[in-house]
Scaffold this active site. Sequence first.
Site, PDB file in Angstrom:
ATOM      1  N   GLU A   9     -31.300 -26.001   7.174  1.00  0.00           N
ATOM      2  CA  GLU A   9     -31.862 -27.287   7.597  1.00  0.00           C
ATOM      3  C   GLU A   9     -33.327 -27.058   7.970  1.00  0.00           C
ATOM      4  O   GLU A   9     -33.623 -26.130   8.709  1.00  0.00           O
ATOM      5  CB  GLU A   9     -31.157 -27.818   8.846  1.00  0.00           C
ATOM      6  CG  GLU A   9     -29.651 -27.776   8.824  1.00  0.00           C
ATOM      7  CD  GLU A   9     -29.087 -27.679  10.246  1.00  0.00           C
ATOM      8  OE1 GLU A   9     -29.621 -28.320  11.170  1.00  0.00           O
ATOM      9  OE2 GLU A   9     -28.114 -26.937  10.424  1.00  0.00           O
ATOM     10  N   ASP A  89     -34.410 -36.609  12.390  1.00  0.00           N
ATOM     11  CA  ASP A  89     -33.833 -35.922  13.539  1.00  0.00           C
ATOM     12  C   ASP A  89     -34.835 -36.041  14.679  1.00  0.00           C
ATOM     13  O   ASP A  89     -35.859 -35.357  14.672  1.00  0.00           O
ATOM     14  CB  ASP A  89     -33.536 -34.464  13.199  1.00  0.00           C
ATOM     15  CG  ASP A  89     -32.736 -33.787  14.304  1.00  0.00           C
ATOM     16  OD1 ASP A  89     -32.238 -34.504  15.201  1.00  0.00           O
ATOM     17  OD2 ASP A  89     -32.623 -32.557  14.291  1.00  0.00           O
ATOM     18  N   HIS A 150     -32.962 -24.169  10.729  1.00  0.00           N
ATOM     19  CA  HIS A 150     -31.658 -23.618  11.075  1.00  0.00           C
ATOM     20  C   HIS A 150     -30.904 -23.134   9.851  1.00  0.00           C
ATOM     21  O   HIS A 150     -30.900 -23.794   8.815  1.00  0.00           O
ATOM     22  CB  HIS A 150     -30.821 -24.668  11.808  1.00  0.00           C
ATOM     23  CG  HIS A 150     -31.462 -25.155  13.083  1.00  0.00           C
ATOM     24  ND1 HIS A 150     -31.033 -26.251  13.767  1.00  0.00           N
ATOM     25  CD2 HIS A 150     -32.514 -24.673  13.793  1.00  0.00           C
ATOM     26  CE1 HIS A 150     -31.795 -26.436  14.842  1.00  0.00           C
ATOM     27  NE2 HIS A 150     -32.708 -25.491  14.873  1.00  0.00           N
ATOM     28  N   ASN A 152     -27.136 -21.848   8.388  1.00  0.00           N
ATOM     29  CA  ASN A 152     -25.714 -22.018   8.663  1.00  0.00           C
ATOM     30  C   ASN A 152     -24.885 -21.093   7.800  1.00  0.00           C
ATOM     31  O   ASN A 152     -25.045 -21.074   6.585  1.00  0.00           O
ATOM     32  CB  ASN A 152     -25.306 -23.468   8.380  1.00  0.00           C
ATOM     33  CG  ASN A 152     -26.071 -24.431   9.262  1.00  0.00           C
ATOM     34  OD1 ASN A 152     -25.882 -24.451  10.462  1.00  0.00           O
ATOM     35  ND2 ASN A 152     -26.975 -25.199   8.662  1.00  0.00           N
TER      36      ASN A 152
END
Lengths: 492, 65
Positions: A9, A89, A150, A152
Site C-alpha cells: 500500500e 486514506d 505498508h 503485507n
Amino acid sequence: MTPRILGTETEFGVAVKDAGVQDPVSNAILLVNSVAAVPSRTTLWDYENENPLVDARGFEVEGEKERPAPDYNRLLNKLLGNGGRLYVDGAHPEYATPECTRIADVVRYEKAGERIVEACRMGADRTSGDRRFVIYKNNTDGKGNSYGYHENYLVSRSVPFMRFATHLTPFFVTRQIFAGAGKVGAENRADSAPYQMSQRADFFEVLVDLNTMVKRPIINTRDEPHADPAKYRRLHVIVGDANMSEVTTYLKLGVTALVVSMIEEGYMVKEPKLADAVRSIKDVSRDLTLKQPIALDDGRQWTAVQVQEYYLETAHRYCAERGADPETKDILARWERVLRLLASDPSQLSREIDWVIKQDLLQSYIDRKGCDWDDPRVAMMDLQYHDLRPEKGLFATLDKGGYVDRLVDPNTIDEALTAPPTDTRAYFRGRCLQKFPDRVYAASWASILFDVGQAVVKRIPLNEPARGTKALVGALLDESDTVEALVSRLSA
Amino acid sequence: MSQEKKRDLKKVGRRDEASASPNPETVEKGKKMKENIDKLLDEIDEVLEENAEEFVKNYVQKGGE
C-alpha cells in the site's frame, strides 16, 4: 515452498501550486475521483470485515470503525480492474496493489499504481483551473509529518505473533541499508544528519504497538487478516520506505518474504537481539559508511551488514534444505552481492539502491554548484526525486537517461494497469469487476457482493487468498454470461 | 555537523574516486561518465522546480496511515 501471498500500500504526498486555500482531504478526493478508467464508479468498498482495532497480542482497543455512508464510500474508494484499490486514506491518495505471489508482480503492480495516480493528477489538473497538482511517492514532508508505505505478508495463524516480532526486529532495523529511499536532513527530534538512508527511520519511537500514526512502532500489531482469521494473519509492515527503484522494491519485498518464510518454518532460532532497536534504527540510517557497530544485548558489536549476513546465512541453509524457486534464487544471489558491495564500496550500487542513487545524484550536484547539503536546491532535489511526473521527476529523469537499472519489462507494467494477477483471488475480483461492472454492488479484499435484483445482494466470501485463480475459476468466468449463471455455478 | 562527518559523507558520495586507475580504458570510461553526469546535471537544472526554498517550505503534509 508454498507461494506467499503479498502486496503493498502506498500513500502519496500532494503539493498544490497556485492553490489559495488548501484542503488536503478535498484534494485527495478530487485526485482519486479523477481516475482515468475504472470498471464501475458505483461499486462500494465493503467494510464489513474490516477492523483495524484488533491487536495481534490478543485484545481489541476502543475506537470508531470506518463505515462511510454509500455516497461518501463511492467518493473515497475506486475498485480497480487490476484487482487493486485506489482510495482516500485520511488526507492522502493511496493505492494498494492486488494480492500477488511473485515478487516481480508486486513490483509491476506497484509501478502500475504510480501511473494510475499520475493519470489522476493529469485529470485533476484539467478540471482545476489554474491549480496544478504534484504527487510524490515518498514518506515525509521533511517537517515531521510522515505518510506510510505498508507491506503485507500473509502468514499462518499457527505461528505465534511474537515469534515474528522477535526475529523481524533486527532484520527491519538493518534492512534499510539496501531498502532505504534516502533523505536529506533529520526530523521528529532525531539527531541531525546531512543525509541518511531512510525516509522513515526518524519516525519510529517504540518497538511494538498497534498505532500507525503517532508513536510509530517498528513492529505493527494490527490483526486484520482480510482472510480466514482461523488460518491466517497478515503481517502489516509499516517500517519501510516507498521506493522508486524497481530493483530496490524487488529486493526489499523478496528478502523480507524469504525471512518471513524462514521464521514461519522455524529456521530462525537464535536471532542477534539488539540492545536498543529504536535507537539503532536511527543510527543505522545515519551511518553512510556502514562501518559503525550496533550493540547487541549480549554485549557483542555487529555492523548492520553483519546482522543482515546472519539472516543471509540462514537463508542459504533454508533454501538448500527446502528448495527454492528461480525467483527466490535470484533474490538470494542479489541480496548476497548487495551486502558485499555495501560492506566494501556502497557507491557501486548507484544504479540499483535508492538511497545510493539519490546520494550520488545530490553529491554530483553539490560538487558542481559548490553548495552544501543544507542548500534549499538540494532539499528540492530530495523531494523531486519522488515526483511522479515523467517530465519532472528526478528518478524518472535518471530512468529515461539510462542511469538506473530496471527489473521488469515496461510493457508488462502497461498490462498491470488493467489485468489482474492470475494466481490469487485478485483474479476473480478483477475479472468480476470487468465482466459485470454494473452488477458488483460492493467488494473488498475478502468479499464480492453481487446485486441480484429486487434490492437483494448475494455475498461471495473470498476468504482463501490463494483461490479464485485463473486456473480455478478462469473457465467458469469465461462460460458465465450473467451474474446469475456465475452465482449458481459457484454454489453448485 | 562536524568536519569529520562532512568528509565521510563526501567520501562515500564519490563513485569515481574508488575506481581511479591509470588504465587508459578506465580513464576513457571515466571521461565518458563525467560527460554523462554533466549532461544529467544540465537536465536536472532544467527540470528542478523554481523557487526551491519557497516550494520546499510550503510542502507540508497532514501525515497519514
